[in-house]
Design a protein around this motif. Structure first.
Motif, PDB file in Angstrom:
ATOM      1  N   ARG A 283       0.848  -1.193   0.000  1.00  0.00           N
ATOM      2  CA  ARG A 283       0.000   0.000   0.000  1.00  0.00           C
ATOM      3  C   ARG A 283       0.880   1.239   0.000  1.00  0.00           C
ATOM      4  O   ARG A 283       2.006   1.214   0.503  1.00  0.00           O
ATOM      5  CB  ARG A 283      -0.924   0.025   1.223  1.00  0.00           C
ATOM      6  CG  ARG A 283      -2.099  -0.942   1.118  1.00  0.00           C
ATOM      7  CD  ARG A 283      -3.040  -0.851   2.299  1.00  0.00           C
ATOM      8  NE  ARG A 283      -4.262  -1.613   2.043  1.00  0.00           N
ATOM      9  CZ  ARG A 283      -5.238  -1.783   2.932  1.00  0.00           C
ATOM     10  NH1 ARG A 283      -5.143  -1.232   4.133  1.00  0.00           N
ATOM     11  NH2 ARG A 283      -6.314  -2.494   2.607  1.00  0.00           N
ATOM     12  N   VAL A 311     -10.029  -1.340   0.142  1.00  0.00           N
ATOM     13  CA  VAL A 311      -8.729  -1.274  -0.533  1.00  0.00           C
ATOM     14  C   VAL A 311      -7.744  -0.362   0.205  1.00  0.00           C
ATOM     15  O   VAL A 311      -6.654  -0.096  -0.296  1.00  0.00           O
ATOM     16  CB  VAL A 311      -8.886  -0.789  -1.992  1.00  0.00           C
ATOM     17  CG1 VAL A 311      -9.703  -1.776  -2.803  1.00  0.00           C
ATOM     18  CG2 VAL A 311      -9.518   0.608  -2.035  1.00  0.00           C
ATOM     19  N   ASP A 333      -4.190   0.422  -1.592  1.00  0.00           N
ATOM     20  CA  ASP A 333      -3.511  -0.639  -2.338  1.00  0.00           C
ATOM     21  C   ASP A 333      -2.764  -0.054  -3.521  1.00  0.00           C
ATOM     22  O   ASP A 333      -3.302   0.775  -4.273  1.00  0.00           O
ATOM     23  CB  ASP A 333      -4.524  -1.673  -2.834  1.00  0.00           C
ATOM     24  CG  ASP A 333      -5.102  -2.526  -1.718  1.00  0.00           C
ATOM     25  OD1 ASP A 333      -4.620  -2.418  -0.577  1.00  0.00           O
ATOM     26  OD2 ASP A 333      -6.044  -3.304  -1.984  1.00  0.00           O
ATOM     27  N   LEU A 336      -3.811   1.613  -7.371  1.00  0.00           N
ATOM     28  CA  LEU A 336      -5.158   2.198  -7.447  1.00  0.00           C
ATOM     29  C   LEU A 336      -5.059   3.719  -7.372  1.00  0.00           C
ATOM     30  O   LEU A 336      -4.445   4.267  -6.460  1.00  0.00           O
ATOM     31  CB  LEU A 336      -6.037   1.682  -6.311  1.00  0.00           C
ATOM     32  CG  LEU A 336      -6.318   0.177  -6.288  1.00  0.00           C
ATOM     33  CD1 LEU A 336      -7.215  -0.171  -5.102  1.00  0.00           C
ATOM     34  CD2 LEU A 336      -6.966  -0.269  -7.584  1.00  0.00           C
TER      35      LEU A 336
END
Length: 363
Positions: A283, A311, A333, A336
């Motif tokens: 992340r 997410v 994440d 994204l």
């Protein structure tokens, strides 16, 4: 029971709302946090930061001890300069983020966050064993007063003969302020120009009152923790316990640049961190902006707008006075960058991913 700074009486006289923060009774706000926030952006604000820890490392091998204890290359720091760095555990997890000042060739001051200061002092003492260096926690004897904002230099210049114009960012010098001894550092946590004054605890009230009196005609007002938090959030600055923790490495936080593998010798956490230097974390820390009025807060899930799949997670969030809409920092994440929302009490608030910081001052 919460500890008090040397300025508690001043805060009470000003009508501040006091709150417990990291075991200290601190001013949350004096009136309107938005007024305090905007004063720092447009003129100047005065902060009590006396809850922070001041830990000294001295001796012929003080620099080498800090090179081993911390991730930064502190032996390369010139006297009079400061550096942002971190202390990590053997697994690479961040125990605290720090500012280290080199006051003299064999004297360093490590400034730690209030909640972590006792542990940092203990860790530094333990890691300095085997070096010709002494660790001394002098936090009790110090107060820390910060003046932040575009008119800070103009205000402070009326109280000191120090060459403020020649004082570089992340540098400090000993000087007299309102007739009292101080270390003036050009550092801060607001995204604005400003100074942090390390002074003897007994001198804090006199210096606070002198700055307040001199700064009043320049638009300076006292500012509390609420404004400090929204200012640092706009500036994209991490807060320990939110963006940083022992469960995260500097690379997780996007701050791998502070880890100096090129310095001589070993350092605590090196074996764990070295394999991570070229591996993208799962992340990444991003900025989020909403178009509505609802505010993403710490701990709220970041979800895919289409199906609600989790997410990420918000680490800090607040209404932005400078942008005029809510902002947040969050771990999301990797990969994204669109189609996201924040789950705010069961409702999905669409958000836009933006680069940090949200706010950058004009020079």
């Amino acid at each position: 029971m919460s500890r008090s700074t040397p300025l508690r009486g001043v805060h009470e006289a000003l009508g501040a709302t006091l709150t417990d923060f990291a075991g200290w009774l601190m001013p949350l706000r004096y009136g309107s946090e938005s007024v305090e926030h905007n004063a720092v952006r447009r003129a100047a604000g005065l902060f009590d930061l006396s809850h922070m820890g001041e830990i000294f490392v001295t001796g012929p091998q003080a620099a080498e001890a800090l090179d081993y204890a911390l991730v930064g290359h502190l032996s390369a720091l010139e006297p009079g300069r400061a550096r942002y760095t971190m202390i990590v555990d053997t697994e690479g997890g961040v125990l605290d983020d720090l500012i280290v000042y080199r006051l003299a060739p064999e004297e360093f001051m490590v400034v730690a966050n209030a909640s972590n200061s006792p542990r940092v002092a203990a860790e530094l003492a333990g890691r300095a064993k085997g070096f010709d260096a002494v660790t001394d926690d002098r936090s009790e004897g110090y107060a820390l007063v910060a003046i932040q904002g575009p008119r800070s230099a103009e205000i402070l210049a009326g109280l000191t003969d120090a060459d403020l114009g020649g004082l570089r960012y992340y540098a400090g010098l000993p000087a007299s302020v309102a007739g009292r001894e101080a270390l003036i550092a050009r550092t801060g946590y607001t995204g604005e120009d400003g100074f942090e004054l390390f002074v003897a605890s007994g001198d804090a009230e006199a210096i606070w009152c002198a700055i307040s009196e001199t700064g009043a005609s320049h638009g300076l007002i006292p500012a509390g923790l609420s404004a400090r938090d929204t200012l640092r959030l706009e500036a994209g600055m991490p807060l320990y316990g939110n963006e940083l923790s022992a469960a995260l490495t500097p690379f997780d936080a996007g701050l791998g640049r502070v880890v100096r593998f090129d310095k001589p010798g070993d350092f605590v956490g090196r074996a764990a961190l070295e394999p991570l230097r070229d591996v993208p974390p799962g992340r990444r820390l991003v900025g989020l902006v909403t178009n509505g009025r609802r505010v993403p807060r710490h701990g709220y899930p970041v979800v895919a707008a289409a199906d609600g799949a989790v997410v990420g997670e918000v680490t800090s969030g607040a209404p932005s006075q400078s942008l005029g809409r809510p902002i947040a920092m969050a771990y999301v994440d990797n990969g994204l960058s669109s189609g996201l929302a924040v789950d705010i009490r069961g409702s999905r608030e669409p958000v836009e991913v933006v680069a940090l910081p949200f706010y950058r001052r004009t020079q």
